[in-house]
Motif scaffolding. Structure first.
Motif, PDB file in Angstrom:
ATOM      1  N   VAL A  35       0.867  -0.748  -0.298  1.00 43.32           N
ATOM      2  CA  VAL A  35      -0.333   0.217  -0.176  1.00 43.32           C
ATOM      3  C   VAL A  35       0.648   0.928  -0.237  1.00 43.32           C
ATOM      4  O   VAL A  35       1.641   1.452   0.883  1.00 43.32           O
ATOM      5  N   LEU A  36       0.527   2.287  -1.048  1.00 40.46           N
ATOM      6  CA  LEU A  36       1.402   3.476  -1.376  1.00 40.46           C
ATOM      7  C   LEU A  36       0.414   4.684  -0.262  1.00 40.46           C
ATOM      8  O   LEU A  36       1.203   5.821  -0.440  1.00 40.46           O
ATOM      9  N   THR A  37      -0.820   4.409  -0.602  1.00 40.26           N
ATOM     10  CA  THR A  37      -1.465   5.911  -0.208  1.00 40.26           C
ATOM     11  C   THR A  37      -2.424   5.393   0.612  1.00 40.26           C
ATOM     12  O   THR A  37      -2.038   4.169   1.367  1.00 40.26           O
ATOM     13  N   ASP A  38      -2.604   6.621   1.562  1.00 41.80           N
ATOM     14  CA  ASP A  38      -3.547   6.827   2.722  1.00 41.80           C
ATOM     15  C   ASP A  38      -5.225   6.761   2.188  1.00 41.80           C
ATOM     16  O   ASP A  38      -6.211   6.609   2.665  1.00 41.80           O
ATOM     17  N   SER A  39      -5.606   6.280   0.556  1.00 40.11           N
ATOM     18  CA  SER A  39      -6.539   6.532   0.028  1.00 40.11           C
ATOM     19  C   SER A  39      -8.008   5.770   1.221  1.00 40.11           C
ATOM     20  O   SER A  39      -8.897   5.841   1.445  1.00 40.11           O
ATOM     21  N   MET A  40      -7.313   4.136   2.021  1.00 39.90           N
ATOM     22  CA  MET A  40      -8.495   3.358   2.682  1.00 39.90           C
ATOM     23  C   MET A  40      -7.992   3.258   4.084  1.00 39.90           C
ATOM     24  O   MET A  40      -9.001   2.617   4.780  1.00 39.90           O
ATOM     25  N   VAL A  41      -7.722   4.476   4.266  1.00 38.82           N
ATOM     26  CA  VAL A  41      -7.872   4.737   5.699  1.00 38.82           C
ATOM     27  C   VAL A  41      -9.241   5.300   6.129  1.00 38.82           C
ATOM     28  O   VAL A  41      -9.294   6.095   5.533  1.00 38.82           O
ATOM     29  N   PRO A  42     -10.142   4.454   6.810  1.00 41.80           N
ATOM     30  CA  PRO A  42     -11.629   5.321   7.354  1.00 41.80           C
ATOM     31  C   PRO A  42     -11.584   5.938   8.362  1.00 41.80           C
ATOM     32  O   PRO A  42     -11.040   6.331   8.946  1.00 41.80           O
ATOM     33  N   ARG A  43     -12.649   6.922   7.512  1.00 42.96           N
ATOM     34  CA  ARG A  43     -12.417   8.302   8.214  1.00 42.96           C
ATOM     35  C   ARG A  43     -14.276   8.246   9.061  1.00 42.96           C
ATOM     36  O   ARG A  43     -14.019   8.719  10.552  1.00 42.96           O
ATOM     37  N   ASP A  44     -15.057   6.256   9.366  1.00 42.62           N
ATOM     38  CA  ASP A  44     -15.928   6.276   9.850  1.00 42.62           C
ATOM     39  C   ASP A  44     -15.394   4.897  10.569  1.00 42.62           C
ATOM     40  O   ASP A  44     -15.834   3.939   9.508  1.00 42.62           O
ATOM     41  N   PRO A  45     -14.389   4.251  11.125  1.00 39.76           N
ATOM     42  CA  PRO A  45     -14.773   2.921  11.042  1.00 39.76           C
ATOM     43  C   PRO A  45     -15.895   1.893  11.548  1.00 39.76           C
ATOM     44  O   PRO A  45     -14.931   1.081  11.698  1.00 39.76           O
ATOM     45  N   GLU A  46     -16.559   2.932  12.355  1.00 45.16           N
ATOM     46  CA  GLU A  46     -17.666   1.575  12.911  1.00 45.16           C
ATOM     47  C   GLU A  46     -18.003   1.062  11.902  1.00 45.16           C
ATOM     48  O   GLU A  46     -18.980  -0.183  11.970  1.00 45.16           O
ATOM     49  N   LYS A  47     -18.620   1.825  10.872  1.00 48.16           N
ATOM     50  CA  LYS A  47     -18.620   1.695   9.784  1.00 48.16           C
ATOM     51  C   LYS A  47     -17.773   0.986   8.191  1.00 48.16           C
ATOM     52  O   LYS A  47     -18.582   0.600   7.730  1.00 48.16           O
ATOM     53  N   GLN A  48     -16.956   1.575   7.785  1.00 47.99           N
ATOM     54  CA  GLN A  48     -15.813   1.230   7.509  1.00 47.99           C
ATOM     55  C   GLN A  48     -15.085   0.179   7.410  1.00 47.99           C
ATOM     56  O   GLN A  48     -14.153   0.616   8.488  1.00 47.99           O
TER      57      GLN A  48
END
Length: 250
Positions: free
Chosen positions: A115-128
């Motif tokens: 993984v090279l970027t943080d595009s999949m860091v969840p903004r809402d960890p409970e849902k994402q």
């Protein structure tokens, strides 16, 4: 008169001797009676000795039974299987990731991506759920292009001819795009605010299965220094095995 006087002390001496002999005999009887145990005492002593003899072998037999209970062979076998499987998985996975420089190739239907970027860091960890960070490694399973569902995290090419890959979450699945029929996906990174360009089923590579956190730098080092890394991993494996046997057999 003289003879009578001489006879009297002799008689007194005899009496004294008789008394002394009787005293000695009585004392000897008392000592003998003390030294000789009675029949009841002898029976009690013999019973106690027999009980001790019977109890000794029982205690000797119980000790190994307790010792065997502490070491359950089923648990040791399961521990060995899990331990060696984990170590081998780490070694083989590192080697496969290091040797598969071409992302188009898969090993047993799986691919490894850093993984090279943080595009999949969840903004809402409970849902994402299932997000990851830069520096992680994801394991992707090959799937058919039309097999993904909403909520899955898929790896795809931005275009059919692209050599780069993106891994984002499916927001919507379509059976046509405009007038063109087929399976299309609307994807978006968990950290992104905008959706991606619709993805055709032919662009889909696979579905994210496992995330191995923070090992991207380590695997990049393995890729650049393969021989040194293999020797190091084998040495670590041997060291852990020795320590394990030392702790278990202590």
């Amino acid at each position: 008169m003289v003879e009578e006087r001489n006879k009297k002390p002799q008689s007194n001496k005899r009496k004294k001797n008789k008394k002394s002999t009787t005293k000695h005999s009585t004392n000897e009887r008392k000592i003998a009676s003390r030294s000789k145990p009675t029949a009841k005492a002898a029976n009690k002593q013999s019973h106690s000795r027999n009980r001790k003899k019977q109890q000794r072998p029982i205690s000797k037999k119980r000790q190994p039974a307790k010792y065997h209970k502490t070491k359950n062979p089923v648990y040791t076998v399961l521990f060995n299987v899990i331990f060696y499987s984990f170590i081998l998985f780490m070694i083989v996975g590192s080697i496969m990731f290091a040797t598969t420089k071409n992302a188009n190739k898969s090993v047993l239907g799986y691919r490894f991506f850093g993984v090279l970027t943080d595009s999949m860091v969840p903004r809402d960890p409970e849902k994402q759920k299932g997000g990851f960070h830069s520096g992680d490694v994801i394991i992707v399973k090959n799937i058919a292009g039309n097999a993904a569902e909403v909520g899955d995290i898929i790896t795809f090419r931005p275009s059919i001819t692209s050599q780069a890959f993106l891994t984002h979450r499916v927001k919507e699945k379509l059976d046509h795009l405009g007038e063109t029929k087929g399976t299309y996906y609307i994807t978006q990174g968990d950290a992104n605010l905008a959706e991606d360009v619709p993805v055709n089923e032919k662009q889909v590579v696979g579905k994210k299965i496992i995330v191995v956190p923070k090992v991207g730098a380590f695997l990049n080092f393995v890729r650049e220094n393969l021989i040194i890394s293999i020797i190091f991993l084998i040495s670590v494996f041997g060291f852990i095995t020795i320590i394990r046997y030392y702790i278990l057999n202590k």
